[in-house]
Motif scaffolding. Structure first.
Motif: not given
Lengths: 374, 290
Positions: A100, A104-106, A109, A113, A115, A128-129, A132, A134
């Motif tokens: 993946y 995108t725009m965070d 923040a 960002l 991802i 799960p986190e 991923i 970032r």
């Protein structure tokens, strides 16, 4: 504005991101012809909603004949409220793994960002986190090659795949900037043998920046009704209740719907006539509300830039031009309040000052109107 | 005391000769705001409501000591105007316009961070420290000097709540409209920190709405605050929002809904009102008990 997959892939291809060859088809015959030149392929519904794969909108086909019948099944299919009008016939990839990659725009923040995940595909939101990766991108300097190497490393990519990943990520960031994207996403980014290929793509462009992208195609998810009101320059979303609502400002419009619902009413729409709309467009919007035959109409205005006399004029104009047969409750306070209230009184309409009382009254009137044909 | 603006704030209006710029300059002057200069490229040398108009923000800063700017310019020109104000040394820039491109807003915020300037907006009604200064477009009549700090994402909804706070006799120390866009200059936490430190503020009203994670992040900070916070969150009845692809879902990870925001705020000791008009009453109870 969301672009269809085939449009997003067109943008990716033009900017040097590898995508499989494919052709758009509007009929099963066109799909068959496309498959004849592409070989084994995948027939993919072109819709703007997500989750089409799980809903049966993506089907493989080994032969042109099979592509024809798969396209016949998919065309006309209703996917989450969208009727499929076109399919994209794309050369089948021998996919070994699915990654993946998205930018995108965070908003929190206040910067872009990147991802990425080594576990791409249909279940990406369930990943799960810890799976991923970032990588925040500074607005001032953009995405640097080292940052893409860090990400590739954390994804477990090495050698030429890592190099390809970096190139694709940098190109994707260029697309994100160049097209004023809210989101550009490749899911899955397929590992096919020794190559990385964008097997699916998404590109959402900021509506507020469309004026500087005259060459991009235009798409819309709005219903006919929504289009009619939006052409007046007002924000409109259809809901499934029976109390039509016009308010000014997104926050107060949402709060108005919330209050109606808490009182047991069912709002029929979100109509934000904020931002200092003139009497003309507001009258036109009211006429649209009347045409939807609600049980009651609730106009809730706290005038700031919006002037109460303009609102009163809109109500009066709509009433004179199309008639308003259903009960209507108007709550009017703020800029030029006295003048607006006076104008309505001249027409026999008593405006409310309190949102609480007005909302309760609107729900009561809608209840009383239940079972009565408008 | 108040936060961000007070009677020493010296305001330059960019786009002062336009319809909105001129109209709201007159209302700000009426309120007592020190509007010291205006800027409209090509129209320097004129006066609007007695306010001198210049070609550049730099002149307004040099000649009149302007330290805050409010932009009444159309969305496509906002980025340029905001950069000019920041470069010229304004420490506060208020961006009224809606429909400012997302990437422009992010660029403005990044430049402001570099230069230590504060951006309010885009898509805001502005800011008011009642009895001292109002920068922006809210009706003058709704404010009353007092003890409640108000911070909001949306516009008219905060007028509703501010008016109720005024009518309840509580009044406001400062009312900050952060702006309704996805990327804006301030966060709830930036404003809450200032309210916590401000002597005039005894309680805070937070007006939030669904989408994004700003309220959830604010809740974490509120746990460390000594002053009571009351909130209203709009969007309870909204149908499941149109999501922005997977990346949006990955960022929010289940946050962003009405239920998530109310749960986070409640866990932080915030009383969340069911109806907008209850905010003032809840504040009165908090302040009465304090």
């Amino acid at each position: 504005m969301k672009l269809y997959e085939y449009m997003a892939k067109g943008v990716l291809r033009e900017n040097g991101v590898p995508v499989p060859p494919g052709r758009l088809a509007r009929t099963p015959e066109e799909a068959e012809a496309a498959a004849r030149s592409l070989g084994p392929c995948v027939v993919k519904a072109q819709v703007l909603v997500g989750g089409r794969g799980k809903a049966g909108g993506v089907k493989p086909a080994q032969t042109p004949e099979e592509a024809r019948s798969r396209a016949g099944e998919i065309l006309g299919m209703n996917l989450k409220g969208c009727v499929v009008e076109t399919v994209y016939v794309e050369s089948m990839l021998g996919i070994d793994r699915e990654l993946y990659l998205g930018i995108t725009m965070d908003n929190a923040a206040k910067r872009p960002l990147l991802i990425a995940s080594a576990s791409g595909g249909m279940e990406i939101e369930e990943v799960p986190e810890r799976a991923i990766v970032r990588q925040p991108v500074p607005v001032e300097w953009g995405l640097m090659p080292y940052a893409t190497r860090w990400v590739a490393h954390r994804l477990g990519l090495s050698g030429d795949l890592a190099r390809q990943f970096g190139e694709i990520a940098l190109k994707l960031y260029e697309i994100f900037r160049r097209y004023d994207a809210e989101l550009v996403e490749i899911n899955p980014l397929a590992v096919a043998g020794d190559r990385l290929v964008a097997a699916d793509a998404r590109l959402n462009v900021d509506d507020d920046a469309l004026y500087r992208h005259p060459d991009l195609p235009r798409t819309s998810e709005a219903t006919e009704l929504e289009k009619r009101v939006r052409e007046l320059g007002l924000a409109y979303v259809e809901l499934d209740g029976d109390i039509a609502v016009m308010a000014n400002g997104a926050g107060i419009t949402m709060a108005t719907l919330d209050v109606l619902q808490r009182y047991g009413g069912r709002p029929m729409n979100f109509l934000d006539a904020g931002g200092g709309a003139a009497a003309g467009p507001m009258a036109e919007a009211l006429k649209v509300l009347v045409s939807t035959r609600p049980k009651a109409i609730f106009v809730n205005i706290f005038g700031g830039i919006t002037r109460c006399d303009d609102v009163a004029q809109a109500v009066i104009t709509a009433r004179r031009e199309v008639g308003i047969s259903m009960p209507m409750v108007v709550r009017l306070v703020g800029t030029n309040e006295e003048k607006g209230v006076e104008m309505l009184r001249g027409e026999g309409i008593q405006a409310y000052r309190s949102m609480e009382e007005a909302a309760a009254r609107a729900v009561e009137l809608a209840r009383a109107g239940e079972g009565v044909e408008g | 005391m108040a936060i961000l603006v007070d009677d020493k704030t010296r305001v330059v209006v960019q786009g002062i000769t336009g319809h909105q710029g001129s109209f709201h300059t007159s209302l700000m002057l009426e309120y007592g705001t020190r509007v010291v200069a205006g800027v409209s490229p090509g129209k320097g040398g004129q006066e609007v409501h007695g306010v001198p108009v210049y070609e550049t923000v730099q002149e307004a800063v040099d000649k009149h000591g302007a330290n805050a700017s409010v932009l009444f310019v159309p969305a496509p020109f906002v980025k340029d105007a905001a950069f000019e104000a920041i470069e010229a040394g304004c420490s506060l820039v208020v961006v009224i316009a809606e429909h400012v491109p997302l990437h422009d807003a992010a660029a403005i915020v990044a430049f402001a961070r570099q230069r230590g300037a504060i951006v309010i907006g885009p898509n805001t009604y502005g800011i008011c420290s009642p009895g001292k200064s109002k920068i922006g477009i809210p009706p003058n009549s709704i404010f009353r000097p007092g003890a409640v700090g108000v911070v909001a994402r949306s516009g008219t909804l905060s007028y509703e709540i501010v008016q109720a706070i005024s009518q309840a006799g509580l009044g406001e120390s400062t009312v900050v409209g952060m702006g309704g866009d996805r990327v804006v200059g301030l966060t709830f936490i930036d404003v809450l920190k200032r309210f916590e430190a401000d002597e005039a503020t005894r309680a805070v009203a937070l007006v939030g709405e669904i989408g994004g994670t700003a309220e959830e992040e604010a809740a974490e900070f509120i746990k460390t605050m000594s002053k009571p916070v009351v909130a209203y969150v709009a969007g309870r009845s909204a149908p499941p929002g149109k999501r922005m692809g997977h990346a949006g879902a990955i960022i929010e990870r289940g946050r962003g809904t009405y239920e998530s925001k109310v749960a986070a705020l409640t866990a932080a000791g915030v009383q969340v009102a069911d109806f907008p008009w209850q905010v003032a009453e809840l504040l009165r109870q908090k302040l009465g008990a304090a």
